[in-house]
Design a protein around this motif. Structure first.
Motif, PDB file in Angstrom:
ATOM      1  N   GLN A 288       7.123  22.088  10.311  1.00 32.64           N
ATOM      2  CA  GLN A 288       5.939  21.947  11.168  1.00 32.64           C
ATOM      3  C   GLN A 288       4.879  22.964  10.780  1.00 32.64           C
ATOM      4  N   GLY A 289       3.635  22.488  10.661  1.00 34.29           N
ATOM      5  CA  GLY A 289       2.518  23.371  10.357  1.00 34.29           C
ATOM      6  C   GLY A 289       2.327  23.671   8.893  1.00 34.29           C
ATOM      7  N   ALA A 290       3.228  23.188   8.039  1.00 30.28           N
ATOM      8  CA  ALA A 290       3.098  23.420   6.597  1.00 30.28           C
ATOM      9  C   ALA A 290       2.069  22.461   6.003  1.00 30.28           C
ATOM     10  N   ALA A 291       1.820  22.605   4.707  1.00 24.05           N
ATOM     11  CA  ALA A 291       0.801  21.815   4.028  1.00 24.05           C
ATOM     12  C   ALA A 291       1.083  20.317   4.117  1.00 24.05           C
ATOM     13  N   THR A 292       0.022  19.546   4.386  1.00 25.97           N
ATOM     14  CA  THR A 292       0.100  18.091   4.389  1.00 25.97           C
ATOM     15  C   THR A 292      -0.407  17.578   3.040  1.00 25.97           C
ATOM     16  N   VAL A 293      -0.269  16.270   2.802  1.00 26.62           N
ATOM     17  CA  VAL A 293      -0.593  15.754   1.463  1.00 26.62           C
ATOM     18  C   VAL A 293      -2.051  15.978   1.070  1.00 26.62           C
TER      19      VAL A 293
ATOM     20  N   CYS B 113      -0.475  14.349 -11.326  1.00 31.04           N
ATOM     21  CA  CYS B 113       0.071  13.658 -10.158  1.00 31.04           C
ATOM     22  C   CYS B 113      -0.994  13.704  -9.071  1.00 31.04           C
ATOM     23  N   GLN B 114      -1.408  12.550  -8.581  1.00 27.65           N
ATOM     24  CA  GLN B 114      -2.513  12.504  -7.633  1.00 27.65           C
ATOM     25  C   GLN B 114      -2.109  11.808  -6.339  1.00 27.65           C
ATOM     26  N   PRO B 115      -1.589  12.559  -5.368  1.00 27.92           N
ATOM     27  CA  PRO B 115      -1.236  11.945  -4.081  1.00 27.92           C
ATOM     28  C   PRO B 115      -2.456  11.364  -3.375  1.00 27.92           C
ATOM     29  N   VAL B 116      -2.280  10.225  -2.728  1.00 31.87           N
ATOM     30  CA  VAL B 116      -3.344   9.668  -1.891  1.00 31.87           C
ATOM     31  C   VAL B 116      -3.547  10.636  -0.719  1.00 31.87           C
ATOM     32  N   PRO B 117      -4.770  11.104  -0.473  1.00 32.96           N
ATOM     33  CA  PRO B 117      -4.982  12.156   0.523  1.00 32.96           C
ATOM     34  C   PRO B 117      -4.997  11.646   1.962  1.00 32.96           C
ATOM     35  N   PHE B 118      -3.847  11.185   2.441  1.00 32.55           N
ATOM     36  CA  PHE B 118      -3.730  10.791   3.842  1.00 32.55           C
ATOM     37  C   PHE B 118      -3.875  12.048   4.709  1.00 32.55           C
ATOM     38  N   VAL B 119      -4.924  12.113   5.472  1.00 36.30           N
ATOM     39  CA  VAL B 119      -5.238  13.329   6.219  1.00 36.30           C
ATOM     40  C   VAL B 119      -4.148  13.648   7.248  1.00 36.30           C
TER      41      VAL B 119
END
Length: 215
Positions: free
Chosen positions: A59-64, A190-196
């Motif tokens: 919880q609270g860590a980096a998201t994509v 590697c380019q993750p889709v930036p789902f906020v």
């Protein structure tokens, strides 16, 4: 011209998937008189070749959408772990030459076995907790594997490998097709889709076998 190695798996309705498989509908079709074809897909964030961000288990860590570019773009070392039966250990990583790498990809028997099947296999090769801790202790930024989960089969109730990697801020890539990739150093994009604000996303990934790359 340098060959680009595509390590993504195709997304379709019968693909290997953890849980509900992707579906789509055609919103507009040229056969119905529209100017173009337009489709709408219903997929999970963990579909196909995708990354798990640290927030997947912390919880609270980096998201994509907030993953540092340095985690997912740069030199990567592909490790030959095809001899491993089920669980990659710290000893396996050392023997495969992982020491010193900041980004690693695990080529296992999954690429020509479990990854090729439309349904979850009874067994596959995953990273064990000792291997995960070995990576965390050495400041690794990124770890990828050729199956739909990094976790070894024996640990899919409490997910200790994911917890260790996510706590250390290591980005996880799953469902990488490494069947045609030789062990060694590459440049990875590697380019993750930036789902906020989300914990995972599809992440198109390619490798470039550029001379002089020190992974």
């Amino acid at each position: 011209m340098t060959d680009v190695i595509d390590i993504n798996i195709p997304i379709h309705g019968e693909m290997l998937h953890w849980g509900r498989k992707p579906t789509y509908e055609m919103v507009e079709q040229m056969v119905d008189g529209f100017a173009s074809d337009v489709s709408r897909w219903l997929i999970g964030a963990h579909t196909g070749t995708h990354v798990d961000a640290p927030s997947h288990f912390v919880q609270g860590a980096a998201t994509v959408d907030t993953i540092a570019i340095d985690n997912v773009v740069g030199p990567v070392r592909v490790l030959d772990l095809r001899h491993v039966v089920e669980e990659i250990t710290a000893e396996d990583l050392e023997a495969a030459g992982a020491d010193g790498a900041k980004r690693v990809l695990f080529r296992t028997r999954n690429s020509t076995d479990a990854l090729t099947r439309p349904e979850k296999s009874e067994t596959w090769v995953g990273l064990g907790p000792s291997g995960a801790q070995w990576l965390a202790d050495r400041g690794v930024l990124f770890a990828g594997i050729d199956y739909m989960t990094m976790e070894a089969p024996a640990h899919t109730e409490k997910w200790p490998t994911h917890v260790i990697l996510c706590t250390a801020g290591i980005v996880i890539l799953e469902n990488a097709d490494l069947s045609s990739v030789e062990p060694g150093g590459y440049l990875m994009v590697c380019q993750p889709v930036p789902f906020v604000g989300r914990e995972a996303a599809p992440a198109p990934t390619v490798l470039l076998p550029l001379p002089g790359v020190d992974a």
